[in-house]
Design a protein around this motif. Structure first.
Motif, mmCIF file in Angstrom:
data_model
loop_
_atom_site.group_PDB
_atom_site.id
_atom_site.type_symbol
_atom_site.label_atom_id
_atom_site.label_comp_id
_atom_site.label_asym_id
_atom_site.label_seq_id
_atom_site.Cartn_x
_atom_site.Cartn_y
_atom_site.Cartn_z
ATOM 1 N N ASP A 69 44.032 35.586 39.068
ATOM 2 C CA ASP A 69 44.106 35.179 40.476
ATOM 3 C C ASP A 69 42.730 35.031 41.114
ATOM 4 O O ASP A 69 42.612 34.506 42.220
ATOM 5 C CB ASP A 69 44.897 36.218 41.295
ATOM 6 N N PHE A 70 41.700 35.501 40.446
ATOM 7 C CA PHE A 70 40.371 35.567 41.065
ATOM 8 C C PHE A 70 39.485 34.387 40.705
ATOM 9 O O PHE A 70 39.674 33.729 39.683
ATOM 10 C CB PHE A 70 39.689 36.891 40.688
ATOM 11 N N LYS A 71 38.518 34.159 41.603
ATOM 12 C CA LYS A 71 37.494 33.128 41.410
ATOM 13 C C LYS A 71 36.143 33.764 41.690
ATOM 14 O O LYS A 71 36.047 34.737 42.438
ATOM 15 C CB LYS A 71 37.708 31.965 42.382
ATOM 16 N N ALA A 72 35.117 33.204 41.088
ATOM 17 C CA ALA A 72 33.746 33.650 41.356
ATOM 18 C C ALA A 72 32.829 32.456 41.152
ATOM 19 O O ALA A 72 33.165 31.529 40.419
ATOM 20 C CB ALA A 72 33.366 34.780 40.399
ATOM 21 N N LYS A 73 31.688 32.503 41.814
ATOM 22 C CA LYS A 73 30.711 31.422 41.633
ATOM 23 C C LYS A 73 29.809 31.751 40.465
ATOM 24 O O LYS A 73 29.283 32.863 40.363
ATOM 25 C CB LYS A 73 29.890 31.232 42.902
ATOM 26 N N ASP A 74 29.640 30.747 39.581
ATOM 27 C CA ASP A 74 28.718 30.974 38.466
ATOM 28 C C ASP A 74 27.294 30.970 38.996
ATOM 29 O O ASP A 74 27.048 30.715 40.180
ATOM 30 C CB ASP A 74 28.949 29.963 37.328
ATOM 31 N N ILE A 75 26.353 31.246 38.136
ATOM 32 C CA ILE A 75 24.964 31.441 38.555
ATOM 33 C C ILE A 75 24.336 30.154 39.116
ATOM 34 O O ILE A 75 23.332 30.198 39.797
ATOM 35 C CB ILE A 75 24.133 32.074 37.416
ATOM 36 N N LEU A 76 24.987 29.017 38.850
ATOM 37 C CA LEU A 76 24.518 27.737 39.401
ATOM 38 C C LEU A 76 25.256 27.369 40.686
ATOM 39 O O LEU A 76 25.017 26.311 41.264
ATOM 40 C CB LEU A 76 24.685 26.624 38.358
ATOM 41 N N GLY A 77 26.181 28.241 41.142
ATOM 42 C CA GLY A 77 26.875 28.019 42.411
ATOM 43 C C GLY A 77 28.210 27.300 42.296
ATOM 44 O O GLY A 77 28.817 26.980 43.308
ATOM 45 N N ASN A 78 28.689 27.055 41.082
ATOM 46 C CA ASN A 78 29.979 26.389 40.889
ATOM 47 C C ASN A 78 31.107 27.416 40.889
ATOM 48 O O ASN A 78 30.989 28.461 40.240
ATOM 49 C CB ASN A 78 30.006 25.645 39.545
ATOM 50 N N GLU A 79 32.188 27.112 41.601
ATOM 51 C CA GLU A 79 33.316 28.030 41.612
ATOM 52 C C GLU A 79 34.054 27.990 40.276
ATOM 53 O O GLU A 79 34.342 26.912 39.748
ATOM 54 C CB GLU A 79 34.271 27.685 42.753
ATOM 55 N N VAL A 80 34.321 29.168 39.730
ATOM 56 C CA VAL A 80 34.991 29.289 38.434
ATOM 57 C C VAL A 80 36.238 30.152 38.621
ATOM 58 O O VAL A 80 36.160 31.264 39.148
ATOM 59 C CB VAL A 80 34.060 29.958 37.392
ATOM 60 N N SER A 81 37.375 29.645 38.185
ATOM 61 C CA SER A 81 38.611 30.417 38.220
ATOM 62 C C SER A 81 38.699 31.271 36.961
ATOM 63 O O SER A 81 38.409 30.801 35.854
ATOM 64 C CB SER A 81 39.809 29.465 38.278
ATOM 65 N N MET A 82 39.108 32.512 37.144
ATOM 66 C CA MET A 82 39.297 33.381 35.977
ATOM 67 C C MET A 82 40.460 32.857 35.123
ATOM 68 O O MET A 82 40.575 33.201 33.949
ATOM 69 C CB MET A 82 39.543 34.835 36.396
ATOM 70 N N ASN A 83 41.259 31.986 35.698
ATOM 71 C CA ASN A 83 42.341 31.329 34.973
ATOM 72 C C ASN A 83 41.790 30.511 33.790
ATOM 73 O O ASN A 83 42.499 30.251 32.825
ATOM 74 C CB ASN A 83 43.140 30.440 35.932
ATOM 75 N N ASN A 84 40.511 30.114 33.884
ATOM 76 C CA ASN A 84 39.859 29.381 32.791
ATOM 77 C C ASN A 84 39.788 30.225 31.516
ATOM 78 O O ASN A 84 39.553 29.691 30.430
ATOM 79 C CB ASN A 84 38.418 28.989 33.157
ATOM 80 N N PHE A 85 39.957 31.536 31.660
ATOM 81 C CA PHE A 85 39.817 32.444 30.520
ATOM 82 C C PHE A 85 41.181 32.954 30.028
ATOM 83 O O PHE A 85 41.249 33.935 29.286
ATOM 84 C CB PHE A 85 38.889 33.606 30.892
ATOM 85 N N LYS A 86 42.234 32.257 30.431
ATOM 86 C CA LYS A 86 43.582 32.621 29.985
ATOM 87 C C LYS A 86 43.650 32.568 28.464
ATOM 88 O O LYS A 86 43.017 31.722 27.842
ATOM 89 C CB LYS A 86 44.598 31.646 30.593
ATOM 90 N N ASP A 87 44.404 33.489 27.895
ATOM 91 C CA ASP A 87 44.596 33.588 26.440
ATOM 92 C C ASP A 87 43.332 34.016 25.700
ATOM 93 O O ASP A 87 43.235 33.836 24.486
ATOM 94 C CB ASP A 87 45.131 32.272 25.845
ATOM 95 N N LYS A 88 42.358 34.554 26.410
ATOM 96 C CA LYS A 88 41.129 35.036 25.773
ATOM 97 C C LYS A 88 40.951 36.520 26.069
ATOM 98 O O LYS A 88 41.453 37.030 27.067
ATOM 99 C CB LYS A 88 39.910 34.278 26.292
ATOM 100 N N VAL A 89 40.231 37.201 25.201
ATOM 101 C CA VAL A 89 39.789 38.570 25.449
ATOM 102 C C VAL A 89 38.476 38.435 26.210
ATOM 103 O O VAL A 89 37.595 37.656 25.799
ATOM 104 C CB VAL A 89 39.597 39.348 24.129
ATOM 105 N N VAL A 90 38.345 39.144 27.331
ATOM 106 C CA VAL A 90 37.175 38.983 28.192
ATOM 107 C C VAL A 90 36.512 40.340 28.451
ATOM 108 O O VAL A 90 37.182 41.314 28.797
ATOM 109 C CB VAL A 90 37.582 38.344 29.542
ATOM 110 N N LEU A 91 35.186 40.373 28.282
ATOM 111 C CA LEU A 91 34.391 41.542 28.631
ATOM 112 C C LEU A 91 33.594 41.199 29.880
ATOM 113 O O LEU A 91 32.797 40.248 29.864
ATOM 114 C CB LEU A 91 33.446 41.919 27.476
ATOM 115 N N ILE A 92 33.825 41.940 30.963
ATOM 116 C CA ILE A 92 33.162 41.691 32.249
ATOM 117 C C ILE A 92 32.153 42.810 32.469
ATOM 118 O O ILE A 92 32.504 43.992 32.372
ATOM 119 C CB ILE A 92 34.198 41.667 33.388
#
Length: 163
Positions: free
Chosen positions: A7-30
């Motif tokens: 459900d969350f979004k964050a801006k990448d280091i270049l300022g582009n909005e990224v949905s955490m939905n982009n990482f669906k079906d992946k194991v993620v280390l934050i």
């Protein structure tokens, strides 16, 4: 409705909005990271894990934070240059955020509430705290600064095997 990692979004280091939905079906280390910290060399281990497992469905997400002894003073551009020139970081990096307090990023509020730290504490104690999320968006485990990325490899491998 229960909140999900997706459900969350964050801006990448270049300022582009990224949905955490982009990482669906992946194991993620934050990881909340910093450039001038005793634990900064953990970038090497994080990058090694990323390169070893990214083709198997693994992501590392780095979130710079300046809340601990001001160990991340630089601009987003300076942080990116530091990470790539010193540690050859190729995993996604995000804009500098806060992880504790009233201005904590909503993603980190969610992560801390979902998996509490030492003695049930929600607050993050220092840079290089880590959260492991499974392929379904469940926050599985929380690790402290002292937990080297290499020590998490078995947990990552186990989740990827469930895939």
């Amino acid at each position: 409705m229960k909140e999900s990692f997706y459900d969350f979004k964050a801006k990448d280091i270049l300022g582009n909005e990224v949905s955490m939905n982009n990482f669906k079906d992946k194991v993620v280390l934050i990881v909340n990271v910093a450039s001038a910290c005793y634990f900064t060399p953990q970038y090497k281990g994080m990058e090694r894990l990323y390169k070893s497992f990214k083709t198997k469905g693994f992501e590392v997400l780095g979130f710079p934070c300046n809340q601990f002894a001001e160990e991340e003073k630089g601009t987003n551009e300076e942080i990116l240059n530091f990470c790539t020139s010193h540690f050859d970081v190729s995993f996604p990096m995000f804009e500098k955020i806060e992880v504790n307090g009233a201005n904590a990023h909503p993603l980190f509020k969610f992560l801390k509430k979902t998996v509490k730290g030492f003695l049930g504490s929600e607050s993050i104690k220092w840079n290089f705290s880590k959260f492991l999320v499974d392929q379904s968006g469940n926050v599985i485990k929380r690790y402290g600064s002292m937990d080297a990325p290499e020590s998490i490899e078995a947990d990552i491998t186990k989740l990827l095997a469930k895939g």
